[in-house]
Design a protein around this motif. Structure first.
Motif, mmCIF file in Angstrom:
data_model
loop_
_atom_site.group_PDB
_atom_site.id
_atom_site.type_symbol
_atom_site.label_atom_id
_atom_site.label_comp_id
_atom_site.label_asym_id
_atom_site.label_seq_id
_atom_site.Cartn_x
_atom_site.Cartn_y
_atom_site.Cartn_z
ATOM 1 N N GLY A 118 -9.123 31.765 57.027
ATOM 2 C CA GLY A 118 -7.687 32.011 57.053
ATOM 3 C C GLY A 118 -7.080 31.897 55.664
ATOM 4 O O GLY A 118 -5.977 31.371 55.492
ATOM 5 N N LEU A 119 -7.791 32.379 54.653
ATOM 6 C CA LEU A 119 -7.368 32.203 53.267
ATOM 7 C C LEU A 119 -6.116 33.008 52.958
ATOM 8 O O LEU A 119 -5.977 34.154 53.356
ATOM 9 C CB LEU A 119 -8.490 32.641 52.321
ATOM 10 N N GLY A 170 -2.817 28.934 46.673
ATOM 11 C CA GLY A 170 -3.688 29.287 47.784
ATOM 12 C C GLY A 170 -3.729 28.222 48.855
ATOM 13 O O GLY A 170 -3.399 27.059 48.611
ATOM 14 N N GLN A 171 -4.129 28.642 50.037
ATOM 15 C CA GLN A 171 -4.338 27.700 51.136
ATOM 16 C C GLN A 171 -5.385 28.266 52.084
ATOM 17 O O GLN A 171 -5.586 29.479 52.166
ATOM 18 C CB GLN A 171 -3.036 27.426 51.880
ATOM 19 N N ALA A 172 -6.066 27.365 52.770
ATOM 20 C CA ALA A 172 -7.096 27.770 53.730
ATOM 21 C C ALA A 172 -7.283 26.647 54.730
ATOM 22 O O ALA A 172 -6.952 25.491 54.458
ATOM 23 C CB ALA A 172 -8.411 28.068 53.012
ATOM 24 N N ARG A 173 -7.805 27.003 55.876
ATOM 25 C CA ARG A 173 -8.183 25.979 56.842
ATOM 26 C C ARG A 173 -9.609 26.269 57.304
ATOM 27 O O ARG A 173 -10.002 27.423 57.482
ATOM 28 C CB ARG A 173 -7.224 25.921 58.023
ATOM 29 N N LEU A 174 -10.382 25.227 57.441
ATOM 30 C CA LEU A 174 -11.809 25.370 57.701
ATOM 31 C C LEU A 174 -12.157 24.648 58.996
ATOM 32 O O LEU A 174 -11.991 23.433 59.108
ATOM 33 C CB LEU A 174 -12.599 24.772 56.530
ATOM 34 N N TRP A 175 -12.627 25.417 59.965
ATOM 35 C CA TRP A 175 -13.191 24.860 61.193
ATOM 36 C C TRP A 175 -14.712 24.902 61.017
ATOM 37 O O TRP A 175 -15.306 25.983 61.045
ATOM 38 C CB TRP A 175 -12.791 25.681 62.413
ATOM 39 N N PRO A 176 -15.368 23.784 60.772
ATOM 40 C CA PRO A 176 -16.810 23.802 60.482
ATOM 41 C C PRO A 176 -17.642 24.539 61.514
ATOM 42 O O PRO A 176 -18.572 25.268 61.162
ATOM 43 C CB PRO A 176 -17.171 22.304 60.427
ATOM 44 N N LEU A 177 -17.321 24.368 62.800
ATOM 45 C CA LEU A 177 -18.104 25.021 63.848
ATOM 46 C C LEU A 177 -17.966 26.539 63.760
ATOM 47 O O LEU A 177 -18.955 27.276 63.858
ATOM 48 C CB LEU A 177 -17.644 24.520 65.216
ATOM 49 N N GLU A 178 -16.753 27.023 63.532
ATOM 50 C CA GLU A 178 -16.526 28.467 63.414
ATOM 51 C C GLU A 178 -17.213 29.020 62.169
ATOM 52 O O GLU A 178 -17.847 30.077 62.213
ATOM 53 C CB GLU A 178 -15.031 28.757 63.338
ATOM 54 N N LEU A 179 -17.108 28.305 61.047
ATOM 55 C CA LEU A 179 -17.702 28.775 59.806
ATOM 56 C C LEU A 179 -19.219 28.852 59.922
ATOM 57 O O LEU A 179 -19.850 29.793 59.436
ATOM 58 C CB LEU A 179 -17.308 27.852 58.659
ATOM 59 N N GLY A 180 -19.825 27.859 60.583
ATOM 60 C CA GLY A 180 -21.267 27.889 60.796
ATOM 61 C C GLY A 180 -21.689 29.071 61.655
ATOM 62 O O GLY A 180 -22.718 29.708 61.396
ATOM 63 N N GLY A 181 -20.898 29.382 62.671
ATOM 64 C CA GLY A 181 -21.210 30.528 63.528
ATOM 65 C C GLY A 181 -21.124 31.843 62.776
ATOM 66 O O GLY A 181 -21.969 32.725 62.950
ATOM 67 N N VAL A 182 -20.112 31.989 61.920
ATOM 68 C CA VAL A 182 -19.965 33.213 61.127
ATOM 69 C C VAL A 182 -21.130 33.365 60.162
ATOM 70 O O VAL A 182 -21.689 34.455 60.007
ATOM 71 C CB VAL A 182 -18.626 33.196 60.364
#
Length: 201
Positions: A118-119, A170-182
């Protein structure tokens, strides 16, 4: 008895790992660069601001809880800092020309990852490298970056002088589970990404 304690510990560790995977990290950055001088602030928060880390040239850096600074960060070793600077100064075999040659795979990775993060990144100002050829090469790369989702570049290029006057937000939000899946989906199902990883430096 020991088995019960062991199971309780494992359950607690598993619950902690699950919480870390499903609760997002939030990243915000605000920086200015003028020549070699860089100032700004970088904030990483977890648990919707419950805990975080703040790196800033404007106010004390450190660990935060509910937005309040509770501890400073360890001082960096100057010798290690110099060694890292020398390592950065060494020419990279994967430079701008390599990036342009493999831009299709890079765009695939960057686009999917930035979408998952979501950058929102904004860069504006003036930039010149002192060499028209180098500046032209960087403008091509910037043009590719500007096509990525969430990235906005408003840069005036100076082809004659060496000039750095940039503002970055800048801003971003990181969902570790989603990022690993991608990341897994890219590695398994995208031939351009696999070709990029196999590409020689």
């Amino acid at each position: 008895m020991m088995l019960s304690v062991l199971l309780s510990v494992l359950a607690a560790v598993g619950a902690l790992v699950l919480v870390v995977l499903v609760v997002p990290f939030q990243l915000r950055a605000d920086a200015q660069a003028e020549g070699a001088a860089i100032s700004g602030e970088l904030r990483l928060r977890w648990g919707f601001g419950l805990v975080g880390v703040r790196l800033s040239s404007r106010r004390p850096s450190g660990l935060t809880v509910c937005g309040l600074r509770v501890a400073g960060l360890p001082a960096r070793d100057r010798q290690k800092k110099k060694e890292k600077k020398r390592a950065r100064d060494e020419p990279s075999r994967r430079g701008a020309l390599w990036a342009l040659a493999h831009r299709r795979g890079i765009e695939r990775v960057a686009g999917r990852m930035l979408g998952a993060l979501g950058l929102r990144l904004e860069v504006w100002g003036r930039l010149g490298l002192g060499d028209p050829t180098d500046t032209a090469l960087v403008t091509l790369i910037a043009g590719e970056l500007g096509r990525l989702p969430g990235v906005t570049l408003d840069i005036t290029w100076d082809y004659l002088d060496e000039l750095v006057e940039l503002d970055v937000r800048g801003q971003a939000r990181l969902w570790p589970l989603e990022l690993g899946g991608v990341a897994l989906a890219l590695l398994v199902g995208d031939r351009d990404v696999r070709a990029l990883l196999r590409a020689p430096a």
